[in-house]
Design a protein around this motif. Structure first.
Motif, PDB file in Angstrom:
ATOM      1  N   PRO A  62       0.702  -1.147   0.197  1.00  0.00           N
ATOM      2  CA  PRO A  62       0.048   0.062  -0.118  1.00  0.00           C
ATOM      3  C   PRO A  62       0.936   1.353  -0.550  1.00  0.00           C
ATOM      4  N   MET A  63       0.558   1.985  -0.656  1.00  0.00           N
ATOM      5  CA  MET A  63       1.444   4.175  -0.749  1.00  0.00           C
ATOM      6  C   MET A  63       1.257   4.279   0.719  1.00  0.00           C
ATOM      7  N   LYS A  64       0.808   3.669   2.045  1.00  0.00           N
ATOM      8  CA  LYS A  64       0.848   4.314   2.893  1.00  0.00           C
ATOM      9  C   LYS A  64       1.344   2.947   3.926  1.00  0.00           C
ATOM     10  N   ALA A  65       2.129   3.011   4.884  1.00  0.00           N
ATOM     11  CA  ALA A  65       2.433   2.352   5.864  1.00  0.00           C
ATOM     12  C   ALA A  65       1.466   2.022   6.552  1.00  0.00           C
ATOM     13  N   GLU A  66       0.766   0.072   6.988  1.00  0.00           N
ATOM     14  CA  GLU A  66      -0.553   0.452   7.638  1.00  0.00           C
ATOM     15  C   GLU A  66      -0.277  -0.149   8.791  1.00  0.00           C
ATOM     16  N   ARG A  67      -0.695   0.954  10.562  1.00  0.00           N
ATOM     17  CA  ARG A  67       0.001   0.778  11.287  1.00  0.00           C
ATOM     18  C   ARG A  67      -0.254  -1.061  11.882  1.00  0.00           C
ATOM     19  N   ASP A  68      -1.122  -2.116  11.679  1.00  0.00           N
ATOM     20  CA  ASP A  68      -1.733  -3.101  12.148  1.00  0.00           C
ATOM     21  C   ASP A  68      -1.031  -4.403  11.054  1.00  0.00           C
ATOM     22  N   ARG A  69      -0.477  -4.139  10.663  1.00  0.00           N
ATOM     23  CA  ARG A  69       0.145  -4.868   9.343  1.00  0.00           C
ATOM     24  C   ARG A  69       1.843  -5.382  10.135  1.00  0.00           C
ATOM     25  N   GLU A  70       1.735  -6.688   9.600  1.00  0.00           N
ATOM     26  CA  GLU A  70       2.329  -7.337  10.385  1.00  0.00           C
ATOM     27  C   GLU A  70       4.154  -7.182   9.899  1.00  0.00           C
ATOM     28  N   GLY A  71       4.774  -7.667  10.494  1.00  0.00           N
ATOM     29  CA  GLY A  71       6.371  -7.790   9.121  1.00  0.00           C
ATOM     30  C   GLY A  71       7.027  -6.487   9.354  1.00  0.00           C
ATOM     31  N   SER A  72       8.346  -6.647   8.960  1.00  0.00           N
ATOM     32  CA  SER A  72       9.096  -4.709   8.679  1.00  0.00           C
ATOM     33  C   SER A  72       8.463  -4.159   7.452  1.00  0.00           C
ATOM     34  N   TYR A  73       9.284  -3.377   7.287  1.00  0.00           N
ATOM     35  CA  TYR A  73       9.318  -3.054   6.177  1.00  0.00           C
ATOM     36  C   TYR A  73      10.395  -3.579   4.674  1.00  0.00           C
ATOM     37  N   LYS A  74      11.392  -4.568   5.453  1.00  0.00           N
ATOM     38  CA  LYS A  74      11.713  -5.685   4.894  1.00  0.00           C
ATOM     39  C   LYS A  74      11.129  -6.743   4.514  1.00  0.00           C
ATOM     40  N   ASP A  75      10.782  -6.816   5.222  1.00  0.00           N
ATOM     41  CA  ASP A  75       9.624  -7.899   4.409  1.00  0.00           C
ATOM     42  C   ASP A  75       8.193  -7.611   3.627  1.00  0.00           C
ATOM     43  N   ILE A 111      16.622  -5.430   1.834  1.00  0.00           N
ATOM     44  CA  ILE A 111      15.059  -6.944   1.644  1.00  0.00           C
ATOM     45  C   ILE A 111      16.031  -7.822   1.288  1.00  0.00           C
ATOM     46  N   SER A 112      15.508  -9.158   1.985  1.00  0.00           N
ATOM     47  CA  SER A 112      15.978 -10.416   1.880  1.00  0.00           C
ATOM     48  C   SER A 112      16.357 -10.956   1.066  1.00  0.00           C
ATOM     49  N   ILE A 113      17.263 -11.137   0.011  1.00  0.00           N
ATOM     50  CA  ILE A 113      17.504 -11.456  -1.841  1.00  0.00           C
ATOM     51  C   ILE A 113      16.885 -12.975  -1.144  1.00  0.00           C
ATOM     52  N   GLN A 114      17.669 -13.443  -0.791  1.00  0.00           N
ATOM     53  CA  GLN A 114      17.288 -14.824  -0.257  1.00  0.00           C
ATOM     54  C   GLN A 114      15.757 -15.532   0.350  1.00  0.00           C
ATOM     55  N   ILE A 121      17.386   2.684  -1.750  1.00  0.00           N
ATOM     56  CA  ILE A 121      16.238   2.227  -0.497  1.00  0.00           C
ATOM     57  C   ILE A 121      16.062   2.992  -0.008  1.00  0.00           C
ATOM     58  N   LYS A 122      17.887   3.474   1.110  1.00  0.00           N
ATOM     59  CA  LYS A 122      17.492   4.236   2.111  1.00  0.00           C
ATOM     60  C   LYS A 122      17.085   5.740   2.126  1.00  0.00           C
ATOM     61  N   THR A 123      17.563   5.379   0.621  1.00  0.00           N
ATOM     62  CA  THR A 123      17.168   7.504   0.099  1.00  0.00           C
ATOM     63  C   THR A 123      15.705   7.454  -0.122  1.00  0.00           C
ATOM     64  N   THR A 124      15.232   6.493  -0.593  1.00  0.00           N
ATOM     65  CA  THR A 124      13.873   6.724  -1.002  1.00  0.00           C
ATOM     66  C   THR A 124      12.841   6.767  -1.063  1.00  0.00           C
ATOM     67  N   SER A 125      11.538   7.235  -0.468  1.00  0.00           N
ATOM     68  CA  SER A 125      10.249   6.595   0.471  1.00  0.00           C
ATOM     69  C   SER A 125       9.564   6.039  -0.481  1.00  0.00           C
ATOM     70  N   ARG A 126       9.192   5.401   0.261  1.00  0.00           N
ATOM     71  CA  ARG A 126       7.835   4.721   0.290  1.00  0.00           C
ATOM     72  C   ARG A 126       6.848   4.850  -0.555  1.00  0.00           C
ATOM     73  N   GLN A 127       6.696   6.165  -0.383  1.00  0.00           N
ATOM     74  CA  GLN A 127       5.977   6.251  -2.331  1.00  0.00           C
ATOM     75  C   GLN A 127       5.810   6.858  -3.525  1.00  0.00           C
ATOM     76  N   THR A 128       7.200   6.807  -3.104  1.00  0.00           N
ATOM     77  CA  THR A 128       8.052   7.195  -4.810  1.00  0.00           C
ATOM     78  C   THR A 128       8.461   5.338  -5.357  1.00  0.00           C
ATOM     79  N   LEU A 129       8.641   4.537  -3.818  1.00  0.00           N
ATOM     80  CA  LEU A 129       8.929   3.121  -4.407  1.00  0.00           C
ATOM     81  C   LEU A 129       7.549   2.538  -5.194  1.00  0.00           C
ATOM     82  N   HIS A 130       6.479   3.035  -3.898  1.00  0.00           N
ATOM     83  CA  HIS A 130       5.317   2.283  -4.897  1.00  0.00           C
ATOM     84  C   HIS A 130       5.012   2.691  -5.985  1.00  0.00           C
TER      85      HIS A 130
END
Ligand code: ZN
Length: 755
Positions: free
Chosen positions: A179-192, A325-328, A362-371
């Motif tokens: 989703p464009m905005k992070a959802e608070r109740d979502r399980e797992g990290s940004y990496k996930d 990101i977990s490439i594995q 990834i570090k310097t790019t906002s979630r919205q831009t990636l989205h």
């Protein structure tokens, strides 16, 4: 590996007339008197009384060649301007269709092949099929499958009816995953989340942040290994520094957003500019991000170098390099059950510089831009299966970029044949070879290729820059090169209806055009990833049999020639030998020489990537390649403002080495065959004054006749490893002492030489 396969011909281009029709057309050059004298020495070793070939095939070919010559040829020096001398008539006789950015002898042949496939797909199952019983039943089922793919592509009313819905559904699914905005109740990290979205995108035809595909391991060719590569960008890297291009690209994206948000197709030009500035801001974010990626991916000439691109890394190392990101986990999601993925698993990271920068990106790019970037990749990829009314902004942008008429698009059936070729290539190939490829063609093709292989190997002993030990290994490598000719004969065998039926059995097509695209991709991905569970399948081809092209595959040490290129004017078993050796033979030599260009020479007798030359030979080879780099750096094309743009001698080096080596080998192969026959090849009506040798080079030059719009030419020079077509005539001929002798040129010595 896929990324390093070397093909003969750049790009995909289409043209208006088939070769057969072109030869039946204009006649105005037919009776020009040719003043070139037959040279004495050329007839010394063979009987000088050449017969005249008067068959229909010979007459048609001779007329085609005469029509291709410059009407003004007597004023042109073939020694310096052979491209104009041999092609100006051809160029004048051929006109672009509005949607074409270039037009060449090979594209005209492609068109001719395509016309034939069109007739097959528009027709009924042939009443005179040679198959009987169960074979015929299966052959008919195969035919029906092709027809389903073709007919659903042709059903534009139905495609218009579903409108934007399937793309919208896909975008809704994407929104669930990321989703464009992070959802608070979502399980797992940004990496996930990033790992999950990278997987989901790959399964939906998009490379977001990275891409992956299994293929032969260059250092151990029988082993299938996963290759990782960079994210996708839409334009050639060099275009991300051109502000006008980026402005137009941004506008096209914004207009596509407008189409998507309003749900209204754009029926006609002019396309309105974006009205909503937030859409423009969003488009700008996407373009800025693509520009950032473009800055981080390697230059094409660097990336094409195996020394740069072959980086074995464990997944543990990569996960340390890119901790966001977990490439594995991403690969675990893609690999088939039974293929263990853990931190010790090694993969090839092709563009290692990009992976070194990915963490920072990834570090310097906002979630919205990636989205927004991921979303745009989905839109641009899947909008190809929407009705053309919805895709006008992108079409217009691409057309202008390539110098085409802004609103041009190919006739629907042409696109649909490409589509069937992509999804059911072996079925289409089978139908093609049944009608066009004879046993005689196969035998003559084998002969040309074996002759070229033999002379290439024999010639090694004359090379003064190569040590004896390296020569011995090189000779062994030539012997080991496997030619594949015509069509695939295993997994599946294109001659076997049951084999073909079995091969495609899990690819189920329906009347849903959009759905068929997804089904085809999933089916192909499934097959590709399951390759990890077995040794490299050496029976596979990377091109379908109607394709007008050829390639060399370094780790498999194979040269591959689809039936599509083994047609006039490149090849015909009923024309004099100089035609097929100057045309197809030079292509065979080109692919063979790729085994010994600055990249292919790094693969040994068994296709393993490893150093096998001694240091002195390597140093001398590299010094000799500098001659080619300099030679091609000096060639220029006209830029958009009339300025001179130089060919990139380094980027095009492997292709240029292959062109020159291929032409030399083809000439020697043809000459040997002529000498062995004890007589001249037959002459051609109207071309009696040209020697056999001259006609060999005429056949070569004609194969590269081309006209190209300057925008497309510029794009080619900036990003394509192949030199422009006219330079592919001029360079190799300047490097051919045989050509200079045949045309009695004042300078006798080759400009650059290697093989
Ligand atoms: Zn090539």
């Amino acid at each position: 590996m896929k990324g390093l396969v070397h093909a003969a011909i750049a790009g995909a281009v289409w043209s208006p007339t088939s070769w057969a029709r072109a030869t039946g057309g204009l006649t105005r050059h037919q009776h020009i008197p040719l003043t070139l004298e037959r040279r004495e020495e050329s007839s010394q070793q063979v009987d000088s009384a050449a017969e005249l070939c008067t068959t229909t095939k010979c007459r048609d070919y001779a007329k085609y060649i005469l029509d291709s010559f410059s009407p003004n040829y007597t004023a042109i020096d073939p020694c310096t301007d052979f491209d104009k001398w041999s092609c100006d008539g051809w160029t004048a006789n051929h006109q672009y269709r509005p949607e074409q950015s270039s037009l060449s002898v090979s594209s005209v042949l492609s068109d001719s092949n395509r016309d034939m496939l069109h007739a097959i797909l528009e027709g009924q199952y042939p009443a005179n099929s040679t198959f009987t019983g169960q074979d015929q039943t299966l052959d008919k089922a195969n035919f029906d499958k092709m027809k389903t793919a073709y007919n659903t592509c042709m059903a534009e009313d139905k495609i218009k009816e579903y409108g934007l819905n399937p793309l919208q559904d896909l975008l809704d699914d994407f929104e669930e995953v990321f989703p464009m905005k992070a959802e608070r109740d979502r399980e797992g990290s940004y990496k996930d989340e990033l790992t999950a979205v990278a997987t989901w995108l790959q399964k939906n035809q998009v490379a977001g942040l990275l891409s992956s595909s299994p293929g032969a391991n260059d250092m151990s060719p029988d082993e299938v290994i996963i290759g990782l590569d960079a994210s996708e960008i839409q334009l050639p890297k060099a275009y991300y520094n051109k502000s006008v291009v980026l402005t137009n690209y941004t506008r096209a994206i914004a207009q596509m957003y407008q189409v998507l948000s309003s749900g209204d197709p754009i029926d006609e030009s002019p396309i309105p500019a974006w009205k909503n500035s937030s859409l423009f801001e969003k488009a700008k974010r996407v373009v800025d991000f693509e520009k950032l990626i473009a800055d981080k991916v390697a230059e094409p000439e660097v990336k094409n170098d195996i020394k740069y691109s072959y980086n074995l890394k464990t997944l543990g190392e990569l996960d340390t390099l890119v901790p966001q990101i977990s490439i594995q986990q991403y690969l675990k999601n893609l690999a088939p059950p039974g293929y263990p993925i853990d931190s010790k698993r090694t993969v090839i990271a092709y563009d290692i510089g990009y992976f070194g920068n990915l963490s920072e990106i990834i570090k310097t790019t906002s979630r919205q831009t990636l989205h927004d970037y991921f979303e745009w990749r989905l839109i641009i990829t899947h909008s190809e299966r929407l009705h053309s009314n919805y895709t006008a902004p992108v079409r217009r942008f691409k057309n202008v970029l390539n110098g085409k008429e802004p609103d041009a698009s190919p006739l629907r059936w042409r696109s649909c044949i490409s589509e069937v070729d992509d999804s059911l290539g072996h079925l289409l190939g089978a139908a093609y070879i049944q009608r066009l490829f004879t046993k005689q063609d196969k035998a003559r093709g084998d002969q040309v290729i074996n002759d070229v292989k033999r002379v290439f190997g024999d010639n090694l002993k004359y090379l003064d820059w190569m040590s004896n030990s390296s020569k011995a290994v090189a000779a062994e490598k030539v012997k080991n090169i496997i030619p594949k000719i015509g069509y695939q004969v295993q997994n599946p065998n294109e001659e076997s209806p049951s084999d073909l039926n079995q091969y495609y059995t899990n690819l189920r097509l329906s009347a849903d055009y959009f759905g068929n695209g997804q089904a085809g991709y999933k089916w192909a991905q499934n097959k590709t990833w399951h390759d990890l569970l077995k040794p490299t399948d050496r029976t596979q081809w990377g091109m379908t049999s109607p394709t007008v092209n050829a390639y060399f595959n370094p780790p498999l040490n194979e040269i591959v020639f689809p039936a599509g290129i083994m047609q006039p004017p490149f090849f015909n078993s009923e024309l004099p030998n100089y035609v097929s050796y100057g045309g197809f033979g030079a292509t065979a030599g080109h692919e063979l020489t790729h085994g010994f260009d600055d990249n292919g020479s790094k693969y040994d007798v068994n296709g393993k990537y490893r150093e096998w030359w001694d240091n002195e030979t390597t140093a001398k080879f590299e010094a000799k390649t500098q001659c080619f780099v300099k030679q091609y750096n000096e060639y220029t094309v006209e830029g958009l403002e009339g300025e001179k743009v130089h060919v990139n001698g380094k980027l095009t080096l492997p292709e240029n080495i292959a062109d020159s080596g291929g032409l030399n080998a083809a000439f020697r192969a043809w000459k040997d065959r002529q000498t062995a026959s004890g007589k001249q090849d037959p002459a051609l009506p109207g071309l009696e004054k040209l020697t056999n040798e001259q006609l060999f080079f005429v056949s070569y030059g004609n194969g590269w006749c081309e006209k190209v719009r300057k925008e497309a030419l510029l794009s080619q020079v900036l990003s394509d490893p192949h030199s422009p077509a006219d330079k592919r005539i001029l360079g190799p001929l300047a490097n051919s002492a045989d050509f200079k002798k045949a045309f009695n040129c004042p300078v006798k010595k080759a400009t650059c030489d290697l093989w």
